[in-house]
Scaffold this motif. Sequence first.
Motif, PDB file in Angstrom:
ATOM      1  N   LEU A 195      77.385   1.186  45.712  1.00 17.96           N
ATOM      2  CA  LEU A 195      76.592   1.092  44.485  1.00 17.96           C
ATOM      3  C   LEU A 195      75.848  -0.244  44.415  1.00 17.96           C
ATOM      4  O   LEU A 195      74.725  -0.313  43.904  1.00 17.96           O
ATOM      5  CB  LEU A 195      77.489   1.266  43.256  1.00 17.96           C
ATOM      6  CG  LEU A 195      78.026   2.683  43.018  1.00 17.96           C
ATOM      7  CD1 LEU A 195      79.003   2.697  41.846  1.00 17.96           C
ATOM      8  CD2 LEU A 195      76.886   3.666  42.758  1.00 17.96           C
ATOM      9  N   GLN A 216      71.890  -0.625  44.097  1.00 18.69           N
ATOM     10  CA  GLN A 216      71.283  -1.452  43.055  1.00 18.69           C
ATOM     11  C   GLN A 216      70.305  -2.462  43.656  1.00 18.69           C
ATOM     12  O   GLN A 216      69.187  -2.628  43.166  1.00 18.69           O
ATOM     13  CB  GLN A 216      72.377  -2.190  42.278  1.00 18.69           C
ATOM     14  CG  GLN A 216      71.915  -3.375  41.440  1.00 18.69           C
ATOM     15  CD  GLN A 216      70.962  -2.988  40.328  1.00 18.69           C
ATOM     16  OE1 GLN A 216      71.020  -1.877  39.838  1.00 18.69           O
ATOM     17  NE2 GLN A 216      70.108  -3.914  39.909  1.00 18.69           N
ATOM     18  N   SER A 234      68.128   1.989  37.819  1.00 19.80           N
ATOM     19  CA  SER A 234      68.951   2.602  36.766  1.00 19.80           C
ATOM     20  C   SER A 234      69.172   4.083  37.047  1.00 19.80           C
ATOM     21  O   SER A 234      70.268   4.616  36.848  1.00 19.80           O
ATOM     22  CB  SER A 234      68.299   2.410  35.393  1.00 19.80           C
ATOM     23  OG  SER A 234      66.990   2.951  35.368  1.00 19.80           O
ATOM     24  N   LEU A 270      71.753   4.465  39.921  1.00 21.71           N
ATOM     25  CA  LEU A 270      73.127   4.162  39.520  1.00 21.71           C
ATOM     26  C   LEU A 270      73.711   5.280  38.650  1.00 21.71           C
ATOM     27  O   LEU A 270      74.928   5.447  38.589  1.00 21.71           O
ATOM     28  CB  LEU A 270      73.174   2.825  38.759  1.00 21.71           C
ATOM     29  CG  LEU A 270      72.930   1.579  39.606  1.00 21.71           C
ATOM     30  CD1 LEU A 270      72.943   0.336  38.729  1.00 21.71           C
ATOM     31  CD2 LEU A 270      73.976   1.448  40.707  1.00 21.71           C
ATOM     32  N   THR A 296      82.390   1.935  34.737  1.00 22.14           N
ATOM     33  CA  THR A 296      81.092   2.092  35.401  1.00 22.14           C
ATOM     34  C   THR A 296      80.022   1.278  34.688  1.00 22.14           C
ATOM     35  O   THR A 296      79.191   0.620  35.314  1.00 22.14           O
ATOM     36  CB  THR A 296      80.679   3.570  35.450  1.00 22.14           C
ATOM     37  OG1 THR A 296      81.689   4.315  36.128  1.00 22.14           O
ATOM     38  CG2 THR A 296      79.363   3.749  36.179  1.00 22.14           C
ATOM     39  N   ASP A 318      77.969  -1.718  36.406  1.00 23.59           N
ATOM     40  CA  ASP A 318      76.510  -1.660  36.518  1.00 23.59           C
ATOM     41  C   ASP A 318      75.865  -2.910  35.938  1.00 23.59           C
ATOM     42  O   ASP A 318      74.940  -3.491  36.525  1.00 23.59           O
ATOM     43  CB  ASP A 318      75.965  -0.419  35.812  1.00 23.59           C
ATOM     44  CG  ASP A 318      76.324   0.867  36.541  1.00 23.59           C
ATOM     45  OD1 ASP A 318      76.837   0.790  37.669  1.00 23.59           O
ATOM     46  OD2 ASP A 318      76.093   1.948  35.969  1.00 23.59           O
ATOM     47  N   GLN A 366      74.022  -5.819  38.303  1.00 17.13           N
ATOM     48  CA  GLN A 366      72.589  -6.045  38.139  1.00 17.13           C
ATOM     49  C   GLN A 366      72.257  -7.536  38.147  1.00 17.13           C
ATOM     50  O   GLN A 366      71.145  -7.930  38.512  1.00 17.13           O
ATOM     51  CB  GLN A 366      72.098  -5.396  36.849  1.00 17.13           C
ATOM     52  CG  GLN A 366      71.947  -3.885  36.970  1.00 17.13           C
ATOM     53  CD  GLN A 366      71.596  -3.215  35.663  1.00 17.13           C
ATOM     54  OE1 GLN A 366      71.241  -3.892  34.698  1.00 17.13           O
ATOM     55  NE2 GLN A 366      71.707  -1.908  35.609  1.00 17.13           N
TER      56      GLN A 366
END
Length: 274
Positions: free
Chosen positions: A9, A13, A24, A27, A43, A47, A51
Amino acid sequence: MSLLQAILLGIIQGLTEFLPISSSAHLVIAPFLLNWQLDPQITFTFDVLVQNGTLVAVVIYFWKDLWAILRAFVLGLIHRQPFTDPDSRLGWFILLASLPAGILGISIKPLVEAAFNSILATGLFLGVTAVLLLVAEWLGRRNRPLESIRWLDALVMGFFQALAIFPGISRSGATISGGMLCNLNRRAAARFSFLMSVPIMLAAGGLETLDALKVPGSTHFLLPILAGFIAAAITGYLAIHWLLGYLQKHPLRWFAIYCLVAGGLTIAVYFLRG
């Protein structure tokens, strides 16, 4: 969330934050397509914190530019000549470009949060990104360098950035499209797009990080978060370097095609799963 999931992930990203295909969206979509059963709260925390890795990437890549802009900006205020130096003007333009997204993000936050919980909306918004890219290639004359940028160009790109608060509308794709519609060349539009991302990413990342750290149990996942953060920072740096070189000679239409395919696949899987 496993360490392998976190790294994957983070790579997604880092790549998709700067490539015009919406980080976005990816993800949201990646765990859905891979059928990962992840805790929504964890999650969300992951995220948000990962970021920030892409913020580190853009700051490191454009460190000399950002330092020159900041220095000229401060000196312009001290000497009461804020718009004399080109770097100082660029700093003001970056701040101006940040206003629309900041205002819109605060005013419709509940609607944005609802969109992040909708796979269908995310797939549809990827189609919006594709349309923006194709229209920019079609209508933009692309004959202006970064040095020619004006306050109106910055404001237009700022409004395009505001669209990207919805998942599926790529921030870099929308802002580069906005710059190209103002007739900036692709590389100039991309460069300003990356520079103008710093204030909004810094503000949003700081506020969302404070909220994310309040989620119960978030500190128990520090290792996956750290792994994802590092992966996002490294791949984000590489993505910036690659895209700036790519845009010197190549159009955006392949990214538009990708967004159409990815959005269509997401919508199809959504309905097939009922």
